[in-house]
Structure formats: structure tokens, C-alpha cells
Motif scaffolding. Structure first.
Motif, short mmCIF file in Angstrom:
data_model
loop_
_atom_site.label_atom_id
_atom_site.label_comp_id
_atom_site.label_asym_id
_atom_site.label_seq_id
_atom_site.Cartn_x
_atom_site.Cartn_y
_atom_site.Cartn_z
N ASP A 1 25.34 -7.67 19.16
CA ASP A 1 25.82 -9.32 19.08
C ASP A 1 25.17 -10.82 19.21
N GLU A 2 24.22 -10.61 18.69
CA GLU A 2 23.81 -11.63 19.32
C GLU A 2 22.35 -11.61 18.30
N PRO A 3 23.33 -12.21 17.07
CA PRO A 3 22.03 -12.68 16.23
C PRO A 3 20.60 -13.33 16.44
N VAL A 4 20.44 -14.03 16.56
CA VAL A 4 19.53 -14.98 17.08
C VAL A 4 18.53 -14.12 17.92
N LEU A 5 18.96 -13.39 18.56
CA LEU A 5 17.99 -12.59 19.92
C LEU A 5 17.76 -11.00 19.06
N ALA A 6 18.32 -10.82 18.63
CA ALA A 6 18.47 -10.00 16.87
C ALA A 6 17.04 -9.92 16.39
N HIS A 7 17.40 -11.17 15.96
CA HIS A 7 16.26 -11.91 15.14
C HIS A 7 14.77 -11.88 15.81
N VAL A 8 14.86 -12.30 16.71
CA VAL A 8 13.91 -12.43 18.08
C VAL A 8 13.46 -11.18 18.14
N ALA A 9 13.76 -10.28 18.91
CA ALA A 9 13.55 -8.57 18.65
C ALA A 9 13.09 -8.06 17.85
N ALA A 10 13.41 -8.43 16.23
CA ALA A 10 13.79 -7.53 15.60
C ALA A 10 11.74 -8.21 14.52
N ALA A 11 11.52 -9.54 15.06
CA ALA A 11 10.31 -9.98 14.45
C ALA A 11 9.22 -9.50 15.45
N GLN A 12 9.34 -9.28 16.97
CA GLN A 12 8.32 -8.42 17.96
C GLN A 12 8.29 -7.02 17.36
N LEU A 13 9.35 -6.33 16.96
CA LEU A 13 9.04 -5.22 17.11
C LEU A 13 8.22 -5.38 15.17
N ILE A 14 8.36 -5.69 14.60
CA ILE A 14 8.00 -5.47 13.20
C ILE A 14 6.33 -6.25 13.38
N ALA A 15 6.55 -7.03 14.13
CA ALA A 15 5.01 -7.86 14.18
C ALA A 15 3.75 -6.25 14.69
N VAL A 16 3.94 -6.08 15.35
CA VAL A 16 3.63 -4.09 16.21
C VAL A 16 2.85 -3.77 15.09
N ARG A 17 4.21 -2.70 14.02
CA ARG A 17 3.55 -2.49 13.03
C ARG A 17 3.02 -2.72 12.22
N VAL B 1 15.83 2.87 14.19
CA VAL B 1 16.31 2.08 15.66
C VAL B 1 18.10 2.56 15.39
N ARG B 2 19.00 2.70 13.74
CA ARG B 2 19.99 2.97 13.72
C ARG B 2 19.66 4.42 14.27
N GLY B 3 19.21 5.01 14.18
CA GLY B 3 19.92 6.48 14.22
C GLY B 3 19.13 7.40 15.61
N ARG B 4 18.39 6.11 16.20
CA ARG B 4 18.05 6.88 17.61
C ARG B 4 18.72 7.93 18.90
N ALA B 5 18.08 8.22 19.38
CA ALA B 5 19.76 9.31 20.22
C ALA B 5 20.12 8.28 21.43
N PRO B 6 21.51 8.44 22.03
CA PRO B 6 21.40 7.17 22.75
C PRO B 6 20.70 7.20 23.70
N GLY B 7 20.53 6.54 25.11
CA GLY B 7 19.98 6.42 25.82
C GLY B 7 18.32 5.54 25.10
N GLU B 8 18.44 5.82 24.07
CA GLU B 8 16.71 5.95 23.83
C GLU B 8 16.95 3.96 23.49
N SER B 9 15.30 3.43 23.80
CA SER B 9 15.38 2.09 23.55
C SER B 9 14.95 1.85 22.23
N ALA B 10 15.61 0.28 21.08
CA ALA B 10 14.48 0.55 20.29
C ALA B 10 13.58 0.23 19.87
N VAL B 11 12.52 -0.93 21.38
CA VAL B 11 11.22 -0.40 21.78
C VAL B 11 11.21 1.43 21.15
N ASP B 12 11.45 2.50 21.73
CA ASP B 12 11.01 3.76 21.61
C ASP B 12 11.54 3.98 20.63
#
Length: 225
Positions: free
Chosen positions: A163-179, A90-101
Motif C-alpha cells: 500500500d505504498e505506490p511510490v515505494l512499490a515502483h522504486v522496488a519494481a524498477a530495481q527488480l526489473i533492472a536486474v533481469r 511475485v504474485r504466486g510466490r509462497a508465504p514467507g518468500e520475498s519478492a527478491v527471492d
């Protein structure tokens, strides 16, 4: 692991190839790891001492601890190398690329490579190591801790951007759950002896469908008739 290191070195530019000292360190670490796994599989994790591992690997006990900080590290060291994979993608993704992608691309790449990190390998020692982890409570807990660390690292990267820690943790939990879901299914089926290529094909299909579901949201998923 040794084959991947050799291939990477062969394809890298001359200036980036590891020197003799680094190659020897890798060889020593792998010799210790192989000796440890073989003994653990043969006799059980709790019944093998570090001194016995050192003797089998033809090194000193101090050398073992120089390469592996704890007895658990002797098994799970390779897994720890992948703790930050999701955050790095996620940190190294290209500009315009979403975290999901970014994570979709990373997971599909690992599946295509038949990476042991996602449970896809025909290497017998890797399979024995996986079974050892699943059958040893202390190792299974440590593996679970790795997953939680990976999720936290991903949440931290996302929080830096939105800059929304709670939403960041919600999104991270869902993304990691897929993997985790895709990898857990692959590992379970490998342990059951199912053919690797059939598992890999299903893993790719599951990964694509799961990330599509995550991308579109769950509002239309499992609507009760």
C-alpha cells in the motif's frame, strides 16, 4: 517454441492436453510467425507486406490478422507472452518468500532452461529474430515498451501488498533492472557469437550477485576511497 509445446503436452495429464483444434491453431500461428521472420530477415521489416507473409504461410491476409493484431506482433508476439512473468512470479510466490527471492528463482530457472526469453538459445531463427529487433527501430521501441509494461505490472502487484505506490515502483524498477541487465548482456554476447554455455554460466553468476546486491542494499556499494 514448437518443441516446448510438444514437450509440455507430452508431460501434462491427459485431461490438460490441448485438443485438436487448439493444436491446429498453434501450428498455424507458428507457420505464420516463421514465414514472417524469414521474410523480414531476408528483406527487412519495412519492405515486407502482410499480404506477402500470408502468401508465404499459405493463409489469407485476414487469417494473419486474426492471429497477430499488427505487423509488429508478427515478430514480438512471443516476447509479449513474457510481459507479466515478473508480476506472476511475485504474485504466486509462497508465504514467507520475498519478492527478491521469487524473481531470483524465476530468472535462475530461465537461465537453467536456456530460455530464449532471457537471450539463451541456439535456435537460429530465434537468434535472427533477436538481431532483427535490435536493428529495427520500431521493433526496438516496442520491445522497450514491453519492459516498461512488465515493470508497471510488477509495481501494481507490490503496491497491493505494501500500500505504498511510490515505494512499490522504486522496488519494481530495481527488480526489473536486474533481469534486464542480465538478459541484455546475454543477448549482446549471443549476437557476437560467443559460446552459449559460457554466456549461461556468466548469466547465472551475474544474476546471483545482482540479487544479492539488491537484497543487501547499496549502502556499501561503490564507496569512494
Amino acid at each position: 517454441m514448437a518443441q516446448r509445446d510438444a514437450l509440455a503436452a507430452a508431460e501434462a495429464p491427459q485431461a490438460r492436453r490441448p485438443g485438436l483444434r487448439e493444436r491446429k491453431k498453434r501450428q498455424t500461428a507458428e507457420r505464420i510467425w516463421r514465414a514472417a521472420v524469414d521474410l523480414f530477415v531476408e528483406r527487412g521489416f519495412d519492405k515486407v507486406s502482410v499480404a506477402e507473409i500470408a502468401e508465404a504461410a499459405d493463409v489469407s491476409k485476414m487469417t494473419v490478422f486474426n492471429y497477430f493484431g499488427t505487423k509488429e506482433d508478427l515478430v514480438l508476439g512471443p516476447m509479449e507472452e513474457h510481459v507479466a512473468d515478473a508480476a506472476d512470479a511475485v504474485r504466486g510466490r509462497a508465504p514467507g518468500e520475498s519478492a527478491v527471492d521469487a524473481l531470483r528463482r524465476q530468472l535462475l530457472g530461465a537461465i537453467a532452461e536456456r530460455s530464449p526469453a532471457v537471450g539463451l538459445s541456439d535456435d537460429q531463427r530465434s537468434l535472427r529474430t533477436l538481431r532483427l529487433v535490435l536493428e529495427t527501430p520500431v521493433l526496438l521501441k516496442r520491445a522497450h515498451d514491453f519492459h516498461l509494461r512488465g515493470q508497471t505490472l510488477l509495481a501494481d502487484v507490490l503496491a497491493e501488498e505494501i500500500d505504498e505506490p511510490v515505494l512499490a515502483h522504486v522496488a519494481a524498477a530495481q527488480l526489473i533492472a536486474v533481469r534486464n541487465a542480465v538478459c541484455s548482456d546475454a543477448m549482446r554476447r549471443r549476437m557476437a557469437g560467443e559460446p552459449l554455455e559460457a554466456i549461461a554460466a556468466d548469466a547465472e553468476r551475474h544474476a546471483r550477485a545482482a540479487f544479492d546486491l539488491l537484497e543487501k542494499g547499496l549502502s556499501e556499494f561503490a564507496v569512494k576511497a
